[in-house]
Design a protein around this motif. Structure first.
Motif, PDB file in Angstrom:
ATOM      1  N   GLN A  79     -38.966 -57.932 -31.469  1.00  0.00           N
ATOM      2  CA  GLN A  79     -40.227 -58.291 -32.108  1.00  0.00           C
ATOM      3  C   GLN A  79     -40.127 -59.677 -32.740  1.00  0.00           C
ATOM      4  O   GLN A  79     -39.027 -60.136 -33.077  1.00  0.00           O
ATOM      5  N   ALA A  80     -41.258 -60.289 -32.904  1.00  0.00           N
ATOM      6  CA  ALA A  80     -41.298 -61.589 -33.578  1.00  0.00           C
ATOM      7  C   ALA A  80     -40.653 -61.484 -34.957  1.00  0.00           C
ATOM      8  O   ALA A  80     -40.849 -60.489 -35.666  1.00  0.00           O
ATOM      9  N   ALA A  85     -39.311 -70.541 -19.089  1.00  0.00           N
ATOM     10  CA  ALA A  85     -40.384 -69.565 -19.202  1.00  0.00           C
ATOM     11  C   ALA A  85     -41.139 -69.502 -17.868  1.00  0.00           C
ATOM     12  O   ALA A  85     -41.093 -70.462 -17.088  1.00  0.00           O
ATOM     13  N   PRO A  86     -41.825 -68.405 -17.606  1.00  0.00           N
ATOM     14  CA  PRO A  86     -42.567 -68.277 -16.338  1.00  0.00           C
ATOM     15  C   PRO A  86     -43.549 -69.431 -16.155  1.00  0.00           C
ATOM     16  O   PRO A  86     -44.325 -69.753 -17.051  1.00  0.00           O
ATOM     17  N   GLY A  87     -43.482 -70.066 -14.987  1.00  0.00           N
ATOM     18  CA  GLY A  87     -44.398 -71.146 -14.678  1.00  0.00           C
ATOM     19  C   GLY A  87     -44.068 -72.478 -15.315  1.00  0.00           C
ATOM     20  O   GLY A  87     -44.828 -73.439 -15.182  1.00  0.00           O
ATOM     21  N   LEU A 113     -37.327 -65.368 -34.346  1.00  0.00           N
ATOM     22  CA  LEU A 113     -37.829 -65.518 -32.980  1.00  0.00           C
ATOM     23  C   LEU A 113     -39.348 -65.433 -32.918  1.00  0.00           C
ATOM     24  O   LEU A 113     -39.980 -64.673 -33.675  1.00  0.00           O
ATOM     25  N   LYS A 114     -39.904 -66.228 -32.019  1.00  0.00           N
ATOM     26  CA  LYS A 114     -41.348 -66.300 -31.827  1.00  0.00           C
ATOM     27  C   LYS A 114     -41.690 -65.911 -30.394  1.00  0.00           C
ATOM     28  O   LYS A 114     -40.841 -66.047 -29.490  1.00  0.00           O
ATOM     29  N   VAL A 164     -39.881 -61.809 -26.573  1.00  0.00           N
ATOM     30  CA  VAL A 164     -40.262 -61.654 -27.972  1.00  0.00           C
ATOM     31  C   VAL A 164     -41.718 -61.201 -28.023  1.00  0.00           C
ATOM     32  O   VAL A 164     -42.614 -61.920 -27.576  1.00  0.00           O
ATOM     33  N   SER A 165     -41.932 -60.027 -28.564  1.00  0.00           N
ATOM     34  CA  SER A 165     -43.285 -59.492 -28.659  1.00  0.00           C
ATOM     35  C   SER A 165     -43.898 -59.840 -30.015  1.00  0.00           C
ATOM     36  O   SER A 165     -43.197 -59.960 -31.017  1.00  0.00           O
TER      37      SER A 165
END
Length: 125
Positions: free
Chosen positions: A12-13, A39-41, A85-86, A123-124
């Motif tokens: 979690q964040a 990160a994706p993309g 974490l973010k 990270v949610s």
């Protein structure tokens, strides 16, 4: 040279994680080391780097004050301590090595010639 990264996961964040990367095949102290993420993309980007001795380190502005890179030359292991974490830290994290015996941090992705397999950090919010 082989690099084995570990320590990723779903958190979690606001949480913390510690990534590890073990190098085998050559003396660890030959290498400047770094963590990159993708990160994706998006393109793979520099996160943190450390010189062969550990005396010099550097972090991207986006993680400065939250991430700490370190190394244990006796145990051939690189670490990335991640705190606060973010969601935008979500990415695959890769450790990288290049032979470099100056006490400098190398930030250019193209100069690293050894890469680990990546460990996923999610990270949610």
């Amino acid at each position: 040279v082989q690099l084995q990264a570990s320590g990723g996961g779903l958190v979690q964040a606001g949480s913390s994680l510690r990534l590890s990367c073990e190098l085998s095949g050559r003396p660890f102290s030959m290498f400047a080391m770094a963590w990159f993420r993708q990160a994706p993309g998006k393109e793979r980007e520099f996160v943190s780097g450390i010189s062969w001795s550990g005396s010099t380190s550097s972090h991207a502005d986006s993680v400065k004050g939250r991430f700490t890179i370190s190394r244990d030359n006796a145990n051939n292991t690189l670490y990335l301590q991640m705190t606060s974490l973010k969601p935008e830290d979500t990415a695959a994290y890769y450790c990288a090595a290049m032979p470099w015996r100056r006490d400098e941090v190398v930030t250019s992705r193209g100069l690293y010639n050894h890469w680990g397999q990546g460990t996923l950090v999610t990270v949610s919010s």
